[in-house]
Scaffold this motif. Structure first.
Motif, PDB file in Angstrom:
ATOM      1  N   ILE A  20       5.859 -24.594  13.314  1.00 45.00           N
ATOM      2  CA  ILE A  20       6.885 -23.633  13.688  1.00 45.00           C
ATOM      3  C   ILE A  20       8.255 -24.305  13.636  1.00 45.00           C
ATOM      4  CG2 ILE A  20       7.663 -22.023  15.481  1.00 45.00           C
ATOM      5  CD1 ILE A  20       4.897 -21.387  14.150  1.00 45.00           C
ATOM      6  N   ALA A  21       9.204 -23.622  13.013  1.00 43.74           N
ATOM      7  CA  ALA A  21      10.553 -24.166  12.847  1.00 43.74           C
ATOM      8  C   ALA A  21      11.575 -23.037  12.921  1.00 43.74           C
ATOM      9  CB  ALA A  21      10.655 -24.869  11.490  1.00 43.74           C
ATOM     10  N   ASP A  22      12.807 -23.412  13.161  1.00 43.36           N
ATOM     11  CA  ASP A  22      13.884 -22.420  13.054  1.00 43.36           C
ATOM     12  C   ASP A  22      14.793 -22.761  11.880  1.00 43.36           C
ATOM     13  OD1 ASP A  22      15.205 -24.602  14.094  1.00 43.36           O
ATOM     14  OD2 ASP A  22      15.880 -23.594  15.910  1.00 43.36           O
ATOM     15  N   GLY A  23      14.437 -23.797  11.134  1.00 44.17           N
ATOM     16  CA  GLY A  23      15.170 -24.181   9.937  1.00 44.17           C
ATOM     17  C   GLY A  23      14.642 -25.499   9.412  1.00 44.17           C
ATOM     18  N   GLY A  48       6.901 -19.812  10.466  1.00 47.90           N
ATOM     19  CA  GLY A  48       5.799 -20.753  10.298  1.00 47.90           C
ATOM     20  C   GLY A  48       5.778 -21.358   8.906  1.00 47.90           C
ATOM     21  N   LEU A  49       5.775 -22.678   8.851  1.00 51.21           N
ATOM     22  CA  LEU A  49       5.626 -23.392   7.582  1.00 51.21           C
ATOM     23  C   LEU A  49       4.147 -23.680   7.365  1.00 51.21           C
ATOM     24  CD1 LEU A  49       8.479 -26.029   8.016  1.00 51.21           C
ATOM     25  CD2 LEU A  49       8.565 -23.918   6.698  1.00 51.21           C
ATOM     26  N   ALA A  50       3.696 -23.545   6.133  1.00 54.04           N
ATOM     27  CA  ALA A  50       2.299 -23.840   5.803  1.00 54.04           C
ATOM     28  C   ALA A  50       2.054 -25.330   5.973  1.00 54.04           C
ATOM     29  CB  ALA A  50       1.998 -23.420   4.366  1.00 54.04           C
ATOM     30  N   GLY A  51       1.111 -25.656   6.832  1.00 51.54           N
ATOM     31  CA  GLY A  51       0.790 -27.051   7.066  1.00 51.54           C
ATOM     32  C   GLY A  51      -0.691 -27.321   6.900  1.00 51.54           C
ATOM     33  N   LEU A  52      -1.010 -28.589   6.718  1.00 51.85           N
ATOM     34  CA  LEU A  52      -2.390 -29.067   6.662  1.00 51.85           C
ATOM     35  C   LEU A  52      -2.478 -30.247   7.619  1.00 51.85           C
ATOM     36  CD1 LEU A  52      -2.863 -29.273   2.776  1.00 51.85           C
ATOM     37  CD2 LEU A  52      -3.400 -27.346   4.274  1.00 51.85           C
ATOM     38  N   TYR A  53      -3.618 -30.382   8.295  1.00 51.81           N
ATOM     39  CA  TYR A  53      -3.783 -31.526   9.182  1.00 51.81           C
ATOM     40  C   TYR A  53      -5.108 -32.216   8.901  1.00 51.81           C
ATOM     41  CZ  TYR A  53      -6.948 -28.764  12.132  1.00 51.81           C
ATOM     42  OH  TYR A  53      -7.992 -28.017  12.594  1.00 51.81           O
ATOM     43  N   ASP A  54      -5.203 -33.431   9.390  1.00 49.16           N
ATOM     44  CA  ASP A  54      -6.422 -34.213   9.211  1.00 49.16           C
ATOM     45  C   ASP A  54      -6.538 -35.196  10.374  1.00 49.16           C
ATOM     46  OD1 ASP A  54      -8.763 -35.064   8.080  1.00 49.16           O
ATOM     47  OD2 ASP A  54      -7.842 -35.956   6.300  1.00 49.16           O
ATOM     48  N   ARG A  55      -7.727 -35.618  10.614  1.00 47.52           N
ATOM     49  CA  ARG A  55      -7.998 -36.679  11.586  1.00 47.52           C
ATOM     50  C   ARG A  55      -8.754 -37.766  10.832  1.00 47.52           C
ATOM     51  NH1 ARG A  55      -9.165 -32.093  14.924  1.00 47.52           N
ATOM     52  NH2 ARG A  55      -7.519 -31.889  16.471  1.00 47.52           N
ATOM     53  N   TRP A  56      -8.327 -39.006  11.028  1.00 47.45           N
ATOM     54  CA  TRP A  56      -8.979 -40.110  10.347  1.00 47.45           C
ATOM     55  C   TRP A  56      -9.009 -41.337  11.257  1.00 47.45           C
ATOM     56  CZ3 TRP A  56      -5.730 -44.284   9.128  1.00 47.45           C
ATOM     57  CH2 TRP A  56      -4.355 -44.018   9.210  1.00 47.45           C
ATOM     58  N   VAL A  57      -9.922 -42.241  10.948  1.00 47.65           N
ATOM     59  CA  VAL A  57     -10.129 -43.439  11.745  1.00 47.65           C
ATOM     60  C   VAL A  57      -9.666 -44.639  10.933  1.00 47.65           C
ATOM     61  CG1 VAL A  57     -11.846 -44.833  12.966  1.00 47.65           C
ATOM     62  CG2 VAL A  57     -12.110 -42.340  12.869  1.00 47.65           C
TER      63      VAL A  57
END
Length: 140
Positions: A20-23, A48-57
């Motif tokens: 989420i952003a306002d600019g 809302g900006l399209a995002g991707l997330y990940d979790r890694w070790v």
């Protein structure tokens, strides 16, 4: 390429998020002569900006959660400033973007309507993350 690149493919399938952003900022020019611009929606409403997330070790066993913003080609407003822009997801499409069962979301990865956006040049204060004040979005 987000659906094909190995570094993003799995996240694109099942770990989509909204940032989420306002600019956002983009820089025009090359070399030392880059000028920052603040880009936002007319009406200054958050989006809302399209995002991707990940979790890694990591090798020491520490868990990291990371994210990235998906980009696309620039719209008419951004093209004179930069050739790419973040993907802005329309509010009506938030649920579909976030649903890991929704496989057909590539159509959402398009430039946002430039007629609904505005931009202005801002101070180079934005070049340093240590500056976090309203001065960063004031027109120069």
């Amino acid at each position: 390429t987000v659906a094909e690149k190995p570094s993003f493919r799995d996240s694109f399938k099942s770990r989509r998020c909204l940032i989420i952003a306002d600019g956002f900022y983009e820089w025009q020019g090359s070399g030392k002569e880059k000028r920052p611009y603040f880009i936002y929606l007319k009406g200054e409403k958050p989006f809302g900006l399209a995002g991707l997330y990940d979790r890694w070790v990591d090798p020491k066993g520490r868990i990291h959660t990371t994210c990235t913003i998906v980009t696309t080609q620039a719209n008419d407003l951004l093209r004179p400033i930069h050739d790419r822009m973040p993907v802005i997801i329309q509010e009506k499409d938030y649920e579909r973007w976030l649903d890991p069962k929704a496989r057909l979301v590539k159509d959402l990865l398009r430039p946002f309507d430039g007629a609904l956006m505005a931009s202005h040049e801002v101070s180079t204060l934005v070049n340093s993350p240590s500056h976090n004040s309203p001065e960063c979005i004031r027109p120069v």
